[in-house]
Design an enzyme around this catalytic site. Structure first.
Site, PDB file in Angstrom:
ATOM      1  CB  SER A 149       4.457  65.874  43.119  1.00 57.60           C
ATOM      2  OG  SER A 149       5.133  64.703  43.521  1.00 57.60           O
ATOM      3  CE1 TYR A 162       8.399  68.826  45.862  1.00 56.22           C
ATOM      4  CE2 TYR A 162       7.054  66.844  46.017  1.00 56.22           C
ATOM      5  CZ  TYR A 162       7.719  67.792  45.257  1.00 56.22           C
ATOM      6  OH  TYR A 162       7.684  67.698  43.889  1.00 56.22           O
TER       7      TYR A 162
END
Length: 267
Positions: A149, A162
């Protein structure tokens, strides 16, 4: 100014032949994982599609009918680490895609949720890579593509688990690249910005609460604020990057991160 129009399926044209190859995709029931499974199967791969969402996997199997390759679905919770490692045995291509998200300030972040996120998004990829490498090394060829990401490169508030998992995945991917290079195995991270997936859609309410904004303003004022191209990426765009990284032309790309972030990290 209207938002830029994403490419349609007819615009996606990476040449890829994975006939005779076995690919494993985690988180394959929807979003990026679904798009990757279909793209690799279209290239002729025998795809093992893993997810804990049985209904989503059934829909994927129906969508894959008639493709050049095959899609074999398997319901699996990646917190079962032994099962994850076993599932990766015999694969030539591994796409570590499964993920989950919780948006909370650190002082309010449930410790068990933090543990679960790191288990699914960092420890499970380690076990999957561990399970896949013996076969890849024996064949002298392999592709590991880790769906990271933009948060593997930089941080955002309220996403401690995350961000920690994606930063860890970046390091794991680089280590796999260094160890795999003498054996013909590449390992790369793909780093999308926000993609039109259920994972992103589920964040809207949490982001609204965390930032004190109405939900209908979160996309433009929080999620896409830093991007130069102010739209969500489409899952098929990410899958096409994955396809390229599995092609012969990408054999020299390893140990790095490929940003698909609409210019977010250009700041």
């Amino acid at each position: 100014m209207s938002a830029p129009t994403p490419p349609g399926p007819h615009d996606l044209s990476v040449s890829l032949d994975l006939g005779g190859r076995t690919a494993l995709v985690t988180g394959a029931a929807g979003g990026i994982g679904r798009a990757c499974a279909l793209r690799l199967a279209a290239a002729g791969a025998e795809v093992r599609a893993l997810d804990r969402d049985a209904d989503g996997l059934a829909a994927l199997a129906r969508r894959a009918e008639g493709l050049r390759g095959t899609v074999e679905t398997r319901t699996l919770d990646l917190t079962d680490l032994d099962a994850a490692e076993s599932a990766a045995a015999g694969t030539d291509v591994l796409v570590n895609n499964a993920g989950l998200q919780l948006v909370r300030p650190i002082q309010e972040f449930p410790p068990q949720a933090f543990h679960t996120v790191l288990t699914v998004m960092l420890e499970a990829p380690f076990r999957l890579i561990r399970g896949a490498l013996p076969h890849m090394y024996a064949r002298g060829w392999g592709r590991i593509v880790n769906i990271s990401s933009v948060h593997g490169i930089r941080a955002s508030a309220y996403k401690s688990a995350y961000v920690a998992a994606k930063h860890g995945l970046e390091g794991l991917s680089k280590t796999a690249a260094l160890e795999g290079a003498p054996h013909g195995v590449t390992s790369v991270c793909v780093n999308p910005g926000y993609v039109r997936t259920p994972l992103v859609e589920r964040q809207l309410a949490d982001q609204a609460a965390a930032h004190g904004l109405p939900e209908d303003r979160v996309l433009s004022e929080v999620m896409l604020r830093e991007a130069a191209i102010r739209r969500l990426a489409e899952p098929e765009e990410v899958a096409e990057a994955v396809a390229y990284l599995c092609s012969p032309h990408a054999s020299f790309i390893t140990g790095t991160s490929v940003a698909l972030d609409g210019g977010w990290t250009a700041h």
